[in-house]
Scaffold this motif. Structure first.
Motif, mmCIF file in Angstrom:
data_model
loop_
_atom_site.group_PDB
_atom_site.id
_atom_site.type_symbol
_atom_site.label_atom_id
_atom_site.label_comp_id
_atom_site.label_asym_id
_atom_site.label_seq_id
_atom_site.Cartn_x
_atom_site.Cartn_y
_atom_site.Cartn_z
ATOM 1 N N ILE A 44 65.304 40.985 27.568
ATOM 2 C CA ILE A 44 63.896 41.361 27.452
ATOM 3 C C ILE A 44 63.631 42.054 26.120
ATOM 4 O O ILE A 44 64.339 42.985 25.741
ATOM 5 C CB ILE A 44 63.481 42.305 28.601
ATOM 6 N N LEU A 45 62.603 41.607 25.409
ATOM 7 C CA LEU A 45 62.118 42.322 24.234
ATOM 8 C C LEU A 45 61.021 43.279 24.689
ATOM 9 O O LEU A 45 60.037 42.850 25.298
ATOM 10 C CB LEU A 45 61.571 41.334 23.199
ATOM 11 N N LEU A 46 61.193 44.562 24.395
ATOM 12 C CA LEU A 46 60.193 45.524 24.837
ATOM 13 C C LEU A 46 58.821 45.226 24.253
ATOM 14 O O LEU A 46 57.802 45.552 24.845
ATOM 15 C CB LEU A 46 60.640 46.949 24.478
ATOM 16 N N SER A 47 58.786 44.612 23.083
ATOM 17 C CA SER A 47 57.498 44.269 22.472
ATOM 18 C C SER A 47 56.762 43.191 23.261
ATOM 19 O O SER A 47 55.557 43.008 23.095
ATOM 20 C CB SER A 47 57.700 43.819 21.025
ATOM 21 N N ASN A 48 57.482 42.470 24.129
ATOM 22 C CA ASN A 48 56.847 41.440 24.950
ATOM 23 C C ASN A 48 56.302 41.992 26.263
ATOM 24 O O ASN A 48 55.636 41.275 27.013
ATOM 25 C CB ASN A 48 57.846 40.321 25.263
ATOM 26 N N ILE A 49 56.606 43.261 26.541
ATOM 27 C CA ILE A 49 56.057 43.917 27.722
ATOM 28 C C ILE A 49 54.857 44.736 27.258
ATOM 29 O O ILE A 49 55.015 45.761 26.606
ATOM 30 C CB ILE A 49 57.104 44.834 28.384
ATOM 31 N N GLU A 50 53.668 44.282 27.576
ATOM 32 C CA GLU A 50 52.459 44.926 27.054
ATOM 33 C C GLU A 50 51.690 45.613 28.166
ATOM 34 O O GLU A 50 51.517 45.065 29.257
ATOM 35 C CB GLU A 50 51.564 43.902 26.366
ATOM 36 N N PHE A 51 51.197 46.828 27.862
ATOM 37 C CA PHE A 51 50.480 47.618 28.854
ATOM 38 C C PHE A 51 49.016 47.815 28.474
ATOM 39 O O PHE A 51 48.667 47.944 27.301
ATOM 40 C CB PHE A 51 51.138 48.991 29.016
ATOM 41 N N ASP A 52 48.195 47.850 29.501
ATOM 42 C CA ASP A 52 46.798 48.254 29.389
ATOM 43 C C ASP A 52 46.718 49.675 29.942
ATOM 44 O O ASP A 52 47.076 49.923 31.096
ATOM 45 C CB ASP A 52 45.916 47.308 30.204
ATOM 46 N N LEU A 53 46.262 50.611 29.112
ATOM 47 C CA LEU A 53 46.232 52.020 29.518
ATOM 48 C C LEU A 53 44.827 52.517 29.832
ATOM 49 O O LEU A 53 44.590 53.719 29.937
ATOM 50 C CB LEU A 53 46.856 52.895 28.418
ATOM 51 N N THR A 54 43.884 51.599 29.982
ATOM 52 C CA THR A 54 42.540 51.997 30.410
ATOM 53 C C THR A 54 42.588 52.214 31.916
ATOM 54 O O THR A 54 42.671 51.273 32.691
ATOM 55 C CB THR A 54 41.494 50.927 30.056
ATOM 56 N N GLY A 55 42.554 53.478 32.335
ATOM 57 C CA GLY A 55 42.750 53.791 33.744
ATOM 58 C C GLY A 55 44.235 53.902 34.042
ATOM 59 O O GLY A 55 45.041 54.245 33.181
ATOM 60 N N GLN A 56 44.616 53.586 35.272
ATOM 61 C CA GLN A 56 46.028 53.622 35.651
ATOM 62 C C GLN A 56 46.791 52.572 34.856
ATOM 63 O O GLN A 56 46.320 51.442 34.693
ATOM 64 C CB GLN A 56 46.160 53.337 37.156
ATOM 65 N N PRO A 57 47.959 52.914 34.299
ATOM 66 C CA PRO A 57 48.709 51.931 33.504
ATOM 67 C C PRO A 57 48.989 50.655 34.300
ATOM 68 O O PRO A 57 49.317 50.710 35.484
ATOM 69 C CB PRO A 57 50.023 52.663 33.197
ATOM 70 N N ARG A 58 48.851 49.517 33.640
ATOM 71 C CA ARG A 58 49.164 48.242 34.280
ATOM 72 C C ARG A 58 49.674 47.262 33.244
ATOM 73 O O ARG A 58 49.357 47.354 32.057
ATOM 74 C CB ARG A 58 47.936 47.672 34.988
ATOM 75 N N LEU A 59 50.482 46.326 33.707
ATOM 76 C CA LEU A 59 50.979 45.274 32.834
ATOM 77 C C LEU A 59 49.881 44.282 32.520
ATOM 78 O O LEU A 59 49.078 43.927 33.386
ATOM 79 C CB LEU A 59 52.133 44.525 33.511
ATOM 80 N N LYS A 60 49.847 43.808 31.287
ATOM 81 C CA LYS A 60 48.922 42.749 30.921
ATOM 82 C C LYS A 60 49.567 41.389 31.158
ATOM 83 O O LYS A 60 50.782 41.243 31.062
ATOM 84 C CB LYS A 60 48.535 42.855 29.444
ATOM 85 N N PHE A 61 48.759 40.415 31.451
ATOM 86 C CA PHE A 61 49.171 39.008 31.498
ATOM 87 C C PHE A 61 50.176 38.702 32.600
ATOM 88 O O PHE A 61 50.861 37.693 32.538
ATOM 89 C CB PHE A 61 49.768 38.568 30.148
ATOM 90 N N GLN A 62 50.281 39.538 33.612
ATOM 91 C CA GLN A 62 51.198 39.240 34.704
ATOM 92 C C GLN A 62 50.523 39.538 36.031
ATOM 93 O O GLN A 62 49.941 40.589 36.217
ATOM 94 C CB GLN A 62 52.484 40.063 34.589
ATOM 95 N N GLN A 63 50.596 38.571 36.928
ATOM 96 C CA GLN A 63 50.054 38.745 38.264
ATOM 97 C C GLN A 63 51.219 39.039 39.210
ATOM 98 O O GLN A 63 52.010 38.173 39.544
ATOM 99 C CB GLN A 63 49.309 37.479 38.715
ATOM 100 N N ASN A 64 51.361 40.266 39.605
ATOM 101 C CA ASN A 64 52.465 40.649 40.490
ATOM 102 C C ASN A 64 52.113 41.953 41.189
ATOM 103 O O ASN A 64 51.002 42.465 41.050
ATOM 104 C CB ASN A 64 53.774 40.791 39.697
ATOM 105 N N ASN A 65 53.077 42.480 41.926
ATOM 106 C CA ASN A 65 52.841 43.705 42.693
ATOM 107 C C ASN A 65 53.423 44.942 42.041
ATOM 108 O O ASN A 65 53.674 45.935 42.718
ATOM 109 C CB ASN A 65 53.426 43.541 44.113
ATOM 110 N N TRP A 66 53.647 44.908 40.722
ATOM 111 C CA TRP A 66 54.184 46.089 40.051
ATOM 112 C C TRP A 66 53.082 47.122 39.849
ATOM 113 O O TRP A 66 52.007 46.814 39.343
ATOM 114 C CB TRP A 66 54.798 45.725 38.701
ATOM 115 N N LYS A 67 53.379 48.351 40.240
ATOM 116 C CA LYS A 67 52.461 49.468 40.052
ATOM 117 C C LYS A 67 53.160 50.526 39.189
ATOM 118 O O LYS A 67 54.391 50.629 39.177
ATOM 119 C CB LYS A 67 52.055 50.082 41.393
ATOM 120 N N PHE A 68 52.340 51.348 38.493
ATOM 121 C CA PHE A 68 52.902 52.319 37.540
ATOM 122 C C PHE A 68 52.223 53.671 37.669
ATOM 123 O O PHE A 68 51.039 53.772 38.003
ATOM 124 C CB PHE A 68 52.731 51.810 36.100
#
Length: 231
Positions: free
Chosen positions: A161-185
């Motif tokens: 995994i390249l950390l640069s390929n894991i992108e977050f949206d920080l508007t509100g509760q942090p969430r992963l961009k471009f992925q539909q899954n059940n990961w919560k942060f």
């Protein structure tokens, strides 16, 4: 509910070496393989802290093991535990019904140039528009711990995994961009000195319950009448 347990050790606070005696052989060999004594102590505390939480909160008395990727697991426990440490602070996070990863980092001076290696283009933009050094520093540590917690929750390690390929949206509760899954942060500051992030699998947001326990309480739980300490 996601439980996070924290033990903070002062620089002058000593660890009872008898705590090593409560480890299984597998746990002892894993901890002894670490080169630095500080890492050995923190790994020891992470293990006994996790065992304390499992026994007292979940009535689970099976030993903590590690898989081929060194991720901790417990037989016959439906959820997961995860451990992280930085300096003298050790954290154990538990998801009783799903996967979990946790990362804690002490906030210190750091070369901001690393963002080009570990941040996506959009994350770098968020970083550059911030007005102060402190805000940049906090964003860097927040994104770093979020990414680390995700990698630890997935159990894949950093290799593929390249950390640069894991992108977050920080508007509100942090969430992963471009992925539909059940990961919560969840992400936040601990005593203004540490940044802590947790990633867990769940169908909806869970309540985060944070607890602290002292080194002495842990020692008393496992050793009871033993009081001799060394540095």
């Amino acid at each position: 509910m996601i439980e996070i347990w924290i033990v903070e050790r002062r620089d002058d606070e000593k660890i009872n070496p008898a705590l090593f005696s409560v480890l299984t052989k597998e746990q002892y060999d894993y901890i002894s393989s670490k080169q630095l004594m500080q890492d050995r102590y923190n790994s020891l505390l992470g293990t006994v802290l996790s065992r304390y939480v499992l026994e007292n909160r979940f009535s689970c008395f099976y030993p903590i093991k590690r898989n081929a990727d060194r991720k901790p697991y417990v037989d016959h426990f439906p959820g997961e535990i995860n451990i992280s440490h930085s300096n003298n602070t050790v954290v154990c996070a538990v998801n009783a019904t799903g996967k979990i990863g946790v990362d804690i980092e002490e906030i210190s001076e750091i070369d901001f140039a690393i963002i080009t290696e570990f941040f996506s283009f959009n994350e770098q933009y968020m970083f550059h528009i911030l007005s102060s050094k402190r805000k940049k520093q906090l964003l860097l540590y927040q994104l770093w711990t979020l990414k680390e917690s995700f990698v630890k929750a997935t159990g894949t390690g950093l290799g593929p995994i390249l950390l640069s390929n894991i992108e977050f949206d920080l508007t509100g509760q942090p969430r992963l961009k471009f992925q539909q899954n059940n990961w919560k942060f969840h992400s936040g500051l601990l005593n203004e000195t540490y940044c802590l992030s947790v990633c867990y699998s769940a169908s909806k947001e869970e309540m985060i319950s944070i607890h602290k326990i002292s080194l002495n309480e842990l020692a008393m739980y496992f050793l009871k009448d033993q009081t001799s300490y060394i540095g």
